[in-house]
Design a protein around this motif. Structure first.
Motif, PDB file in Angstrom:
ATOM      1  N   TRP A 193     105.091   9.717  54.662  1.00 50.01           N
ATOM      2  CA  TRP A 193     104.963   8.359  53.777  1.00 50.01           C
ATOM      3  C   TRP A 193     104.010   7.552  54.754  1.00 50.01           C
ATOM      4  CZ3 TRP A 193     105.741   7.454  49.013  1.00 50.01           C
ATOM      5  CH2 TRP A 193     106.865   7.912  48.322  1.00 50.01           C
ATOM      6  N   VAL A 194     104.169   7.545  55.929  1.00 47.61           N
ATOM      7  CA  VAL A 194     103.225   7.018  56.676  1.00 47.61           C
ATOM      8  C   VAL A 194     101.639   7.287  56.611  1.00 47.61           C
ATOM      9  CG1 VAL A 194     102.471   6.269  59.077  1.00 47.61           C
ATOM     10  CG2 VAL A 194     104.994   6.400  58.635  1.00 47.61           C
ATOM     11  N   LEU A 195     101.593   8.558  56.452  1.00 47.64           N
ATOM     12  CA  LEU A 195     100.119   8.826  56.219  1.00 47.64           C
ATOM     13  C   LEU A 195      99.630   8.747  54.930  1.00 47.64           C
ATOM     14  CD1 LEU A 195     100.568  12.732  57.926  1.00 47.64           C
ATOM     15  CD2 LEU A 195      99.172  10.857  58.650  1.00 47.64           C
ATOM     16  N   VAL A 196     100.410   8.739  53.996  1.00 49.01           N
ATOM     17  CA  VAL A 196      99.900   8.458  52.504  1.00 49.01           C
ATOM     18  C   VAL A 196      99.701   6.932  52.423  1.00 49.01           C
ATOM     19  CG1 VAL A 196     100.740   8.118  50.121  1.00 49.01           C
ATOM     20  CG2 VAL A 196     100.999  10.308  51.332  1.00 49.01           C
ATOM     21  N   ALA A 197     100.705   6.032  53.101  1.00 50.19           N
ATOM     22  CA  ALA A 197     100.558   4.752  52.972  1.00 50.19           C
ATOM     23  C   ALA A 197      99.352   4.321  53.826  1.00 50.19           C
ATOM     24  CB  ALA A 197     101.636   3.882  53.565  1.00 50.19           C
ATOM     25  N   ARG A 198      98.817   4.986  54.952  1.00 50.72           N
ATOM     26  CA  ARG A 198      97.568   4.534  55.590  1.00 50.72           C
ATOM     27  C   ARG A 198      96.243   4.658  54.781  1.00 50.72           C
ATOM     28  NH1 ARG A 198      99.236   6.921  61.722  1.00 50.72           N
ATOM     29  NH2 ARG A 198     100.587   5.272  62.153  1.00 50.72           N
ATOM     30  N   ASN A 199      96.535   5.905  54.264  1.00 50.70           N
ATOM     31  CA  ASN A 199      95.226   6.441  53.263  1.00 50.70           C
ATOM     32  C   ASN A 199      95.114   5.487  52.233  1.00 50.70           C
ATOM     33  OD1 ASN A 199      93.744   9.079  54.172  1.00 50.70           O
ATOM     34  ND2 ASN A 199      95.752   9.172  54.927  1.00 50.70           N
ATOM     35  N   LEU A 200      96.205   5.065  51.609  1.00 51.52           N
ATOM     36  CA  LEU A 200      95.843   4.165  50.453  1.00 51.52           C
ATOM     37  C   LEU A 200      95.499   2.853  50.896  1.00 51.52           C
ATOM     38  CD1 LEU A 200      99.522   4.830  48.407  1.00 51.52           C
ATOM     39  CD2 LEU A 200      97.135   5.672  47.862  1.00 51.52           C
ATOM     40  N   ALA A 225     106.309  -0.328  59.655  1.00 55.50           N
ATOM     41  CA  ALA A 225     106.027  -0.728  61.126  1.00 55.50           C
ATOM     42  C   ALA A 225     104.682   0.175  61.445  1.00 55.50           C
ATOM     43  CB  ALA A 225     107.192  -0.630  61.990  1.00 55.50           C
ATOM     44  N   ALA A 226     104.776   1.384  60.870  1.00 57.62           N
ATOM     45  CA  ALA A 226     103.452   2.237  61.112  1.00 57.62           C
ATOM     46  C   ALA A 226     102.338   2.190  60.502  1.00 57.62           C
ATOM     47  CB  ALA A 226     104.190   3.701  61.300  1.00 57.62           C
ATOM     48  N   LEU A 231     103.778  -3.834  52.930  1.00 58.23           N
ATOM     49  CA  LEU A 231     104.649  -4.710  52.879  1.00 58.23           C
ATOM     50  C   LEU A 231     106.191  -4.217  52.368  1.00 58.23           C
ATOM     51  CD1 LEU A 231     102.657  -7.423  50.830  1.00 58.23           C
ATOM     52  CD2 LEU A 231     103.315  -7.400  53.380  1.00 58.23           C
ATOM     53  N   VAL A 232     107.203  -4.692  52.897  1.00 63.33           N
ATOM     54  CA  VAL A 232     108.598  -4.266  52.602  1.00 63.33           C
ATOM     55  C   VAL A 232     108.893  -5.542  51.415  1.00 63.33           C
ATOM     56  CG1 VAL A 232     110.986  -3.903  52.870  1.00 63.33           C
ATOM     57  CG2 VAL A 232     109.328  -3.206  54.341  1.00 63.33           C
ATOM     58  N   ALA A 233     109.089  -5.111  50.240  1.00 62.75           N
ATOM     59  CA  ALA A 233     109.309  -6.057  49.142  1.00 62.75           C
ATOM     60  C   ALA A 233     110.727  -6.707  49.275  1.00 62.75           C
ATOM     61  CB  ALA A 233     109.641  -5.384  47.468  1.00 62.75           C
ATOM     62  N   PRO A 234     111.063  -7.873  48.801  1.00 63.43           N
ATOM     63  CA  PRO A 234     112.332  -8.640  49.118  1.00 63.43           C
ATOM     64  C   PRO A 234     113.208  -7.918  48.153  1.00 63.43           C
ATOM     65  CG  PRO A 234     110.751  -9.914  47.932  1.00 63.43           C
ATOM     66  CD  PRO A 234     110.043  -8.871  48.323  1.00 63.43           C
ATOM     67  N   PRO A 235     114.460  -8.163  48.191  1.00 57.28           N
ATOM     68  CA  PRO A 235     115.643  -7.401  47.044  1.00 57.28           C
ATOM     69  C   PRO A 235     115.171  -7.964  45.766  1.00 57.28           C
ATOM     70  CG  PRO A 235     116.622  -8.482  49.072  1.00 57.28           C
ATOM     71  CD  PRO A 235     115.198  -8.712  49.250  1.00 57.28           C
ATOM     72  N   LEU A 236     114.994  -6.969  44.949  1.00 57.62           N
ATOM     73  CA  LEU A 236     114.685  -7.352  43.559  1.00 57.62           C
ATOM     74  C   LEU A 236     115.467  -6.838  42.336  1.00 57.62           C
ATOM     75  CD1 LEU A 236     110.714  -6.237  43.922  1.00 57.62           C
ATOM     76  CD2 LEU A 236     111.678  -8.532  44.045  1.00 57.62           C
ATOM     77  N   SER A 237     115.618  -7.378  41.333  1.00 58.89           N
ATOM     78  CA  SER A 237     116.499  -6.958  40.350  1.00 58.89           C
ATOM     79  C   SER A 237     115.523  -5.785  39.496  1.00 58.89           C
ATOM     80  CB  SER A 237     116.761  -7.924  39.192  1.00 58.89           C
ATOM     81  OG  SER A 237     115.376  -8.323  38.759  1.00 58.89           O
ATOM     82  N   LEU A 238     116.126  -5.140  38.594  1.00 57.22           N
ATOM     83  CA  LEU A 238     115.510  -4.162  37.680  1.00 57.22           C
ATOM     84  C   LEU A 238     114.505  -4.731  36.930  1.00 57.22           C
ATOM     85  CD1 LEU A 238     118.140  -1.763  36.373  1.00 57.22           C
ATOM     86  CD2 LEU A 238     116.379  -1.172  37.836  1.00 57.22           C
ATOM     87  N   GLY A 239     114.545  -5.924  36.493  1.00 55.98           N
ATOM     88  CA  GLY A 239     113.588  -6.609  35.629  1.00 55.98           C
ATOM     89  C   GLY A 239     112.441  -7.037  36.711  1.00 55.98           C
ATOM     90  N   GLU A 240     112.588  -7.666  37.872  1.00 62.74           N
ATOM     91  CA  GLU A 240     111.705  -7.791  38.698  1.00 62.74           C
ATOM     92  C   GLU A 240     110.696  -6.629  39.241  1.00 62.74           C
ATOM     93  OE1 GLU A 240     113.760 -12.104  40.771  1.00 62.74           O
ATOM     94  OE2 GLU A 240     114.327  -9.701  41.399  1.00 62.74           O
ATOM     95  N   LEU A 241     111.649  -5.574  39.199  1.00 59.76           N
ATOM     96  CA  LEU A 241     110.867  -4.175  39.729  1.00 59.76           C
ATOM     97  C   LEU A 241     110.061  -3.793  38.657  1.00 59.76           C
ATOM     98  CD1 LEU A 241     113.940  -2.376  41.542  1.00 59.76           C
ATOM     99  CD2 LEU A 241     111.471  -2.969  42.503  1.00 59.76           C
ATOM    100  N   ALA A 242     110.356  -3.895  37.349  1.00 60.11           N
ATOM    101  CA  ALA A 242     109.645  -3.667  36.138  1.00 60.11           C
ATOM    102  C   ALA A 242     108.202  -4.647  36.335  1.00 60.11           C
ATOM    103  CB  ALA A 242     110.312  -3.926  34.828  1.00 60.11           C
ATOM    104  N   CYS A 243     108.658  -5.923  36.555  1.00 56.93           N
ATOM    105  CA  CYS A 243     107.216  -6.453  36.679  1.00 56.93           C
ATOM    106  C   CYS A 243     106.246  -6.178  37.719  1.00 56.93           C
ATOM    107  CB  CYS A 243     107.529  -8.073  36.758  1.00 56.93           C
ATOM    108  SG  CYS A 243     106.396  -9.248  36.727  1.00 56.93           S
ATOM    109  N   LEU A 244     106.820  -5.948  38.858  1.00 57.12           N
ATOM    110  CA  LEU A 244     106.222  -5.470  40.073  1.00 57.12           C
ATOM    111  C   LEU A 244     105.307  -4.107  39.764  1.00 57.12           C
ATOM    112  CD1 LEU A 244     105.405  -5.895  43.296  1.00 57.12           C
ATOM    113  CD2 LEU A 244     107.571  -4.294  43.678  1.00 57.12           C
ATOM    114  N   ILE A 245     106.073  -3.329  39.279  1.00 55.00           N
ATOM    115  CA  ILE A 245     105.598  -1.858  39.034  1.00 55.00           C
ATOM    116  C   ILE A 245     104.308  -2.004  37.735  1.00 55.00           C
ATOM    117  CG2 ILE A 245     105.909   0.447  37.692  1.00 55.00           C
ATOM    118  CD1 ILE A 245     108.702   0.451  39.454  1.00 55.00           C
ATOM    119  N   SER A 246     104.694  -2.767  37.103  1.00 50.48           N
ATOM    120  CA  SER A 246     103.587  -3.020  35.696  1.00 50.48           C
ATOM    121  C   SER A 246     102.249  -3.626  36.169  1.00 50.48           C
ATOM    122  CB  SER A 246     104.349  -3.928  34.817  1.00 50.48           C
ATOM    123  OG  SER A 246     104.335  -5.313  35.105  1.00 50.48           O
TER     124      SER A 246
END
Length: 316
Positions: A193-200, A225-226, A231-246
């Motif tokens: 995950w760290v390698l993928v995130a760095r490359n993105l 941290a690596a 960013l780590v997202a704050p706690p989100l509801s399913l509706g908020e996650l749908a918005c973030l993903i969209s």
């Protein structure tokens, strides 16, 4: 409709609503669903009443009076309407029993193709649907058989994403990385995950890591941290996650319901399979998506990044 869980299965059932509405425009379509996933049917504007059930919660407190009181209220609500049809697309004994509590003619899978053959005993009409088809199509074909619908309707999840204030993150292009899943054997290695995130990040995308419980958040924090800029997202509801993903440019995730939500929203999606087979329940949609890995062979970082480049450059 009865489709109670899990998150991915509930998302897989959304196209049935679109099919029914297209062919039966005057119908009211209600949905019985596990309370934790009730936000998913709410994303489809053609769903009428949502009837939440709490089987998971009730199982933990069967000896408490409040549990039986809650069940009594649920039973009263479910049986309060006479339905022209009750469609159980889950094919389990628990879902068939819920369908039995409702009033109306009940439709479901035949014993030879139901996930639990005993469930077929509780339906008034049953249908043999090919068990080797993808879960989305099995749901749709069952509805088509029950209500004489065409089997070649365009795939449409029908999601209407709520408008949510994501003030904690403004502006830049980002990728959503879903590291959490229900079983430890489905997890992808944190160094990968760290390698993928760095490359993105090098490709101009801010990696954002949603998390649910404390354990998932700890994992996300270790990865972030690596990866400077993640960013780590704050706690989100399913509706908020749908918005973030969209609004994401790309979504990468392990075998979890949220990758199915991303695919349903037509966001370029890469699903990582480590301990489960994507053949019948992998991500499935009309946009760009890739199912990578099989049981015993986890996806490699270079495979994921290659697919990511295809998704980014092909659709954004």
């Amino acid at each position: 409709m009865v489709k109670t869980s899990s998150l991915g299965d509930v998302i897989h059932n959304l196209p049935v609503v679109s099919d029914l509405r297209r062919c039966l425009p005057e119908a009211q379509i209600d949905w019985c669903v596990e309370e934790a996933f009730a936000e998913i049917p709410r994303l489809h504007p053609e769903v009428g009443e949502i009837i939440p059930v709490a089987l998971r919660r009730w199982r933990k407190s069967l000896i408490q009076w409040s549990t039986w009181s809650d069940f009594g209220e649920f039973k009263k609500e479910l049986s309060g309407t006479y339905y022209d049809a009750i469609l159980d697309t889950q094919g389990l004994v628990k879902s068939a029993l819920l369908a039995r509590l409702a009033r109306g003619r009940r439709y479901g899978y035949a014993a030879e193709v139901a996930r639990e053959p005993l469930a077929a005993r509780f339906y008034d009409e049953t249908f043999v649907i090919p068990p080797n088809a993808h879960a989305v199509e099995r749901n749709r074909w069952l509805a088509a058989a029950a209500f004489n619908l065409p089997v070649d309707l365009p795939l449409n999840y029908g999601i209407d994403v709520p408008k949510v204030n994501l003030s904690w993150f403004i502006g830049q292009r980002y990728a959503v990385l879903l590291t959490a899943t229900s079983r430890d054997d489905k997890l992808w290695n944190e160094p990968d995950w760290v390698l993928v995130a760095r490359n993105l990040f090098k490709r101009g995308l801010i990696p954002i890591f949603p998390s649910g419980n404390a354990l998932e958040r700890e994992r996300a924090l270790r990865i972030v941290a690596a990866v400077p800029g993640a960013l780590v997202a704050p706690p989100l509801s399913l509706g908020e996650l749908a918005c973030l993903i969209s609004k994401a440019t790309l979504v990468i995730g392990v075998d979890t319901g949220l990758v199915h939500l991303a695919t349903a929203l037509k966001i370029p999606t890469i699903a990582l399979y480590i301990a489960s087979d994507p053949a019948l329940t992998g991500v499935y949609g009309t946009g760009f998506f890739r199912n990578l890995g099989t049981p015993g062979r986890a996806p490699r970082v270079n495979e994921v990044l290659s697919a990511a480049d295809q998704g980014i450059h092909g659709f954004h």
